[in-house]
Design an enzyme around this catalytic site. Structure first.
Site, PDB file in Angstrom:
ATOM      1  N   HIS A  65       0.815  -1.210   0.000  1.00  0.00           N
ATOM      2  CA  HIS A  65       0.000   0.000   0.000  1.00  0.00           C
ATOM      3  C   HIS A  65       0.850   1.262   0.000  1.00  0.00           C
ATOM      4  CE1 HIS A  65      -3.356  -2.689   1.724  1.00  0.00           C
ATOM      5  NE2 HIS A  65      -3.609  -2.447   0.454  1.00  0.00           N
ATOM      6  N   ASP A  89     -10.425  -3.963   0.271  1.00  0.00           N
ATOM      7  CA  ASP A  89     -10.142  -4.014   1.704  1.00  0.00           C
ATOM      8  C   ASP A  89      -9.954  -2.637   2.311  1.00  0.00           C
ATOM      9  OD1 ASP A  89      -7.120  -3.321   1.617  1.00  0.00           O
ATOM     10  OD2 ASP A  89      -7.262  -5.036   0.255  1.00  0.00           O
ATOM     11  N   ASP A 141     -17.869  -2.442 -12.211  1.00  0.00           N
ATOM     12  CA  ASP A 141     -16.770  -3.048 -12.948  1.00  0.00           C
ATOM     13  C   ASP A 141     -15.744  -1.967 -13.286  1.00  0.00           C
ATOM     14  OD1 ASP A 141     -15.476  -3.686 -15.735  1.00  0.00           O
ATOM     15  OD2 ASP A 141     -16.120  -5.623 -14.924  1.00  0.00           O
ATOM     16  N   GLY A 142     -14.490  -2.192 -12.913  1.00  0.00           N
ATOM     17  CA  GLY A 142     -13.459  -1.182 -13.113  1.00  0.00           C
ATOM     18  C   GLY A 142     -13.246  -0.814 -14.572  1.00  0.00           C
ATOM     19  N   ASP A 159      -5.192  -1.470  -8.362  1.00  0.00           N
ATOM     20  CA  ASP A 159      -4.962  -2.446  -7.292  1.00  0.00           C
ATOM     21  C   ASP A 159      -5.784  -3.682  -7.611  1.00  0.00           C
ATOM     22  OD1 ASP A 159      -4.418  -3.771  -4.956  1.00  0.00           O
ATOM     23  OD2 ASP A 159      -5.675  -2.498  -3.685  1.00  0.00           O
TER      24      ASP A 159
END
Length: 284
Positions: A65, A89, A141-142, A159
Site C-alpha cells: 500500500h 479491503d 466493474d473497473g 490495485d
C-alpha cells in the site's frame, strides 16, 4: 483436524506454491464473483484470500500500500484527485487519504461483498477510510468505469487481482488506453504487475501497452513476503518527468506530508526504480 488440513496452499503458479498455516478460519464464503476467506496466521496476522490466492495480510500489507500510493503521489507533488481500481479491503484508500493534500479519492470495487466483510474482519487495513468524506466508493466493474469516466485524475492506482477471473480485463490494452485518457495532464498511472520472476509475461504485456501510451513507461520494485517468488513489479506510466524528481525534493515533500511509514522512504522511492537485469529484460 489434521496438521495438514491446517495449511492453505496457494497454487497460483504451475510449478511453485506457498503454504500458510490457518490457525483459525474467521470467514469463508463464496460471492457471485469469488470465494473469500479470512484466517488468522501466527506470523502475518489476519490474511485475506480470494479463491485461495493471497490478496493482503495484516502483517505485510503496508509495503504494497505504501509503495503504490506514496511513490506516485509524492512524485507528482500536487496530487488532489486519486482513482483506485480494486482495493476493496480499503488499505489503498487509507494510504492515499493519509495525504492531507489529496482532496478526493474515487475507489471502484467490483465486489461489494469484499468491502463489507473487510470492514468487519480487516478494519486495521482501512482504519476508518470508508468513513472519510473525501472517499467516493463506487461498486462497479473497473473496466466499465474507466471507459465512461470524465477523468481528470492526478494519480490512478490499479490495485487489481491477478489477470485471471474478474481481474483479467484490467490488464488489456483497451483498459490502459482508457486509463490514459482518464489522467489529468501530468498524471501518473501505477499498476500491480505480479512477481516478475514468476509472472514475467504479465509485466511484459503491460509494459508493451504503456510504451505505446506514455513518454515514460517502466516499473519499480517492492518486496512483499506473501507475494512469493521475489520482488513485485509495480508498473509506472506518465507523460511527465515525475520519475526524475530529485531526492531532496522528495524528502521535503515527505517531511511536509508528515506520514509515518514502515517501508517507504524517499531513498527507497528512488532506489525502487533501479531494476536488476532479469527484470529490465522483460521490458520491451
Amino acid at each position: 483436524m489434521s496438521d495438514q488440513e491446517n495449511w492453505l496452499t496457494e497454487k497460483l503458479h504451475d510449478h511453485y506454491a506457498q503454504s500458510l498455516r490457518t490457525d483459525e478460519m474467521l470467514y469463508d464464503s463464496k460471492t457471485k464473483h469469488q470465494r473469500l476467506k479470512v484466517f488468522q496466521n501466527g506470523t502475518f496476522g489476519r490474511i485475506l484470500t480470494l479463491d485461495d490466492v493471497v490478496q493482503t495480510t495484516e502483517g505485510d500489507n503496508f509495503i504494497y500500500h505504501e509503495m503504490l500510493t506514496h511513490v506516485p503521489i509524492l512524485a507528482h507533488g500536487a496530487t488532489k484527485r486519486v482513482l483506485i481500481v480494486g482495493g476493496g479491503d480499503g488499505g489503498m484508500a487509507r494510504a492515499a487519504l493519509d495525504h492531507k493534500t489529496v482532496e478526493h479519492v474515487t475507489m471502484v470495487e467490483i465486489d461489494a461483498g469484499v468491502v463489507e466483510f473487510s470492514k468487519e474482519y480487516l478494519p486495521m487495513l482501512s482504519r476508518g477510510a470508508f468513513d472519510d468524506p473525501r472517499l467516493n466508493l463506487v461498486i462497479a466493474d473497473g473496466a466499465d468505469f474507466m471507459r465512461d469516466t470524465d477523468g481528470g485524475f492526478d494519480v490512478i492506482i490499479i490495485d487489481s487481482t491477478d489477470p485471471i477471473g474478474p481481474g483479467e480485463v484490467l490488464f488489456t490494452d483497451h483498459f490502459y488506453g482508457h486509463a490514459k485518457k482518464a489522467l489529468a495532464p501530468g498524471g501518473i498511472l501505477v499498476t500491480q504487475n505480479g512477481v516478475p520472476f514468476m509472472q514475467g509475461d504479465e509485466l511484459t504485456g503491460t509494459m508493451r501497452a504503456f510504451q505505446s501510451l506514455f513518454a515514460d513507461a517502466t516499473c519499480y520494485l517492492a518486496t512483499i513476503p506473501t507475494y512469493a517468488g521475489g520482488p513485485m513489479a509495480l508498473g509506472w506510466g506518465t507523460d511527465s518527468d515525475a520519475r526524475q524528481v530529485p531526492l531532496e525534493v522528495l524528502e521535503a515533500r515527505f517531511a511536509e506530508a508528515g506520514i509515518e511509514t514502515n517501508y517507504y522512504t524517499p531513498a527507497v522511492h528512488k532506489g525502487a526504480f533501479a531494476l536488476p537485469p532479469y527484470v529490465s529484460r522483460l521490458i520491451p
